[in-house]
Design an enzyme around this catalytic site. Structure first.
Site, PDB file in Angstrom:
ATOM      1  N   ASP A   9     -47.206 -17.377   0.913  1.00  0.00           N
ATOM      2  CA  ASP A   9     -46.285 -17.460  -0.225  1.00  0.00           C
ATOM      3  C   ASP A   9     -45.402 -16.214  -0.246  1.00  0.00           C
ATOM      4  OD1 ASP A   9     -45.684 -18.913  -2.899  1.00  0.00           O
ATOM      5  OD2 ASP A   9     -45.951 -16.810  -3.490  1.00  0.00           O
ATOM      6  N   ASN A  35     -34.417 -14.671  -6.221  1.00  0.00           N
ATOM      7  CA  ASN A  35     -33.296 -15.600  -6.413  1.00  0.00           C
ATOM      8  C   ASN A  35     -32.476 -15.209  -7.629  1.00  0.00           C
ATOM      9  OD1 ASN A  35     -33.237 -17.417  -4.297  1.00  0.00           O
ATOM     10  ND2 ASN A  35     -34.744 -18.783  -5.208  1.00  0.00           N
ATOM     11  N   HIS A  79     -29.084 -17.730  -4.975  1.00  0.00           N
ATOM     12  CA  HIS A  79     -29.806 -18.706  -4.162  1.00  0.00           C
ATOM     13  C   HIS A  79     -29.392 -18.670  -2.690  1.00  0.00           C
ATOM     14  CE1 HIS A  79     -32.081 -20.697  -7.327  1.00  0.00           C
ATOM     15  NE2 HIS A  79     -31.028 -20.539  -8.103  1.00  0.00           N
ATOM     16  N   ASP A 124     -31.992 -18.383   0.223  1.00  0.00           N
ATOM     17  CA  ASP A 124     -32.093 -19.284   1.389  1.00  0.00           C
ATOM     18  C   ASP A 124     -32.131 -18.492   2.693  1.00  0.00           C
ATOM     19  OD1 ASP A 124     -32.077 -21.430  -0.296  1.00  0.00           O
ATOM     20  OD2 ASP A 124     -29.988 -22.001   0.090  1.00  0.00           O
ATOM     21  N   GLU A 129     -41.112 -21.804  -1.702  1.00  0.00           N
ATOM     22  CA  GLU A 129     -41.266 -20.563  -0.941  1.00  0.00           C
ATOM     23  C   GLU A 129     -42.645 -20.469  -0.298  1.00  0.00           C
ATOM     24  OE1 GLU A 129     -42.269 -19.490  -5.281  1.00  0.00           O
ATOM     25  OE2 GLU A 129     -40.950 -20.857  -4.204  1.00  0.00           O
TER      26      GLU A 129
END
Length: 352
Positions: free
Chosen positions: A222, A230, A235, A239, A266
Site C-alpha cells: 500500500d 493526491n 491527481h 498517477d 493505491e
C-alpha cells in the site's frame, strides 16, 4: 470480345481492352497467374487469350514455367500468385499433381486458386484427382476455349480476392480482440495485471505449487498517505507516482512464479509461488527501501518522501490448504499490512 457497354461501371468480370489500358489498370498491381506447361504452344495460346485482361481494374501478369521444377522456383519468388494453371503430365506423369501438394502442403498456401489442365485425361482420372487434391477445376486442354478460360479466370480471381478480404478481416478482428483483452485484463495506468487476470494467474500458480508441494507467499503493498499526496500535488502527479512505483515493483518482482497486480487504487498485490517466507520478506524489505530511495517528495508524510507499507504471509501448499484456495493467504497478508500501517508505515510486517 467487345468492351463493356457501361464504361462508368467497374465490373468484376474479366474484361479485355485491345486499346491502351486505363490508368487504373496501369497503376494497380497485377494479378499474378502462374502458367505451368511443357508445351510452348500452350503458353502462347494462353497469352493470346488473356492478353489485355483486366479484373477489378487490375491487369494480369502471366508467369511462365515449363516444368514443375521451374514452377517451384517461380512460386518461391512470387508468394502472391492468385491463380495457377497447371499441366498434369510434364517431367513425370504426376508432376502437376505433385506441384499441387507442394503448393498446399509444403508452402502452406490455401488461398491460391489451382486449375489443372491435361492433354492426357486417362493418366489422372478426374474423379480421383478431385477427391484427393485441393484444386478448383480440372479440364482437358481441348476445353480451353476463350469463353471457358475467361469464365474460369474470372471465378478464380473473384474467389482469391474474397479469401484475401476475409483473411484481412479475420486479422483485424484478432487484433481488435487482443486490444480488448488488453483493456479487460491490464490496468491502463500502470500496465500491471488487473485483479481479474491476477485471479486467473494466481489459480495457475496455486495449482502448480500444490502439485510440487511448494510454499507460497503473498505480499500486500500500500502507498502510504496517498490521499494526502493526491490532495497536495493533484491527481496527475498521483498517477505518475503510481506508475513509478509499479515500474519499480515490476523490476523487483521478475522471478518465475511471481504474479503482480494493481489490486485497487493505491494497493498492489504480489504472489510468490515457490518462495519461502524469509526470502519473500527480504524482497519486501528491498522494495520498501528502494521506494523511499526514489525520493518522490511527499510533504504531508512524516517521512517527507513517498513510502510503502507491506504485509507478508506465507503458506505451505498441501491438499488441505489447497482446498481453501489462495484467499485465506491474501487475508493474512492484508492483516500483516494493517500491522505495518499501525506501527508507523514505511515498513514490512511478516506473518509469524
Amino acid at each position: 470480345p467487345g468492351h463493356s457497354a457501361n464504361r462508368g461501371h467497374m465490373s468484376d468480370e474479366l474484361n479485355f481492352a485491345p486499346e491502351a489500358p486505363s490508368l487504373a489498370a496501369q497503376t494497380a498491381p497485377p494479378w499474378e497467374v502462374l502458367v505451368v506447361d511443357d508445351d510452348p504452344e500452350v503458353h502462347a495460346v494462353t497469352r493470346l487469350m488473356l492478353k489485355d485482361a483486366v479484373f477489378e481494374g487490375r491487369p494480369l501478369a502471366l508467369l511462365p514455367a515449363y516444368s514443375a521444377a521451374q514452377a517451384r522456383a517461380v512460386l518461391a519468388a512470387h508468394p502472391g500468385i492468385a491463380l495457377a494453371l497447371l499441366d498434369v503430365v510434364m517431367e513425370s506423369e504426376h508432376a502437376g499433381l505433385d506441384l499441387v501438394r507442394h503448393i498446399r502442403e509444403d508452402r502452406g498456401n490455401a488461398f491460391m486458386r489451382i486449375v489443372l489442365r491435361t492433354g492426357q485425361p486417362g493418366t489422372a482420372p478426374v474423379g480421383e484427382v478431385v477427391a484427393n487434391y485441393s484444386i478448383d477445376d480440372y479440364l482437358t486442354k481441348a476445353d480451353l476455349k476463350l469463353l471457358r478460360l475467361r469464365t474460369l479466370v474470372t471465378t478464380a480471381l473473384r474467389t482469391y480476392a474474397l479469401l484475401l478480404r476475409l483473411d484481412a478481416s479475420q486479422r483485424q478482428l484478432e487484433t481488435a480482440n487482443a486490444a480488448l483483452q488488453q483493456l479487460a485484463y491490464v490496468d491502463p495506468l500502470t500496465g500491471l495485471l488487473n485483479r481479474r487476470l491476477f485471479s486467473f494467474s494466481v489459480e495457475r500458480e496455486w495449482r502448480r505449487a500444490m502439485r510440487e508441494s511448494l510454499p507460497v507467499t503473498a505480499v500486500m503493498i500500500d502507498v502510504d498517505y496517498f490521499k494526502a499526496y493526491n490532495d497536495t500535488y493533484g491527481h496527475l502527479a498521483g498517477d505518475e507516482a503510481l506508475r513509478r512505483v509499479a515500474k519499480l515493483l515490476s523490476a523487483r518482482c521478475s522471478r518465475a512464479g511471481d504474479v503482480l497486480c494493481r489490486y485497487g487504487g493505491e494497493e498492489f498485490l504480489l504472489l510468490c509461488a515457490g518462495a519461502p517466507r524469509d526470502e519473500a520478506c527480504v524482497l519486501a524489505q528491498r522494495i520498501c527501501q528502494d521506494t523511499a530511495a526514489l525520493g518522490i517528495r511527499h510533504a504531508q508524510s512524516p517521512h517527507q518522501v513517498l513510502t510503502l507499507s507491506l504485509g507478508c504471509a506465507s503458506l505451505g501448499v498441501d491438499q488441505s490448504s489447497a482446498l481453501n484456495g489462495h484467499e485465506p493467504l491474501i487475508e493474512q497478508a492484508d492483516l500483516a499490512l494493517y500491522r505495518a500501517k499501525k506501527a508507523g508505515r514505511n515498513r514490512v510486517e511478516c506473518q509469524l
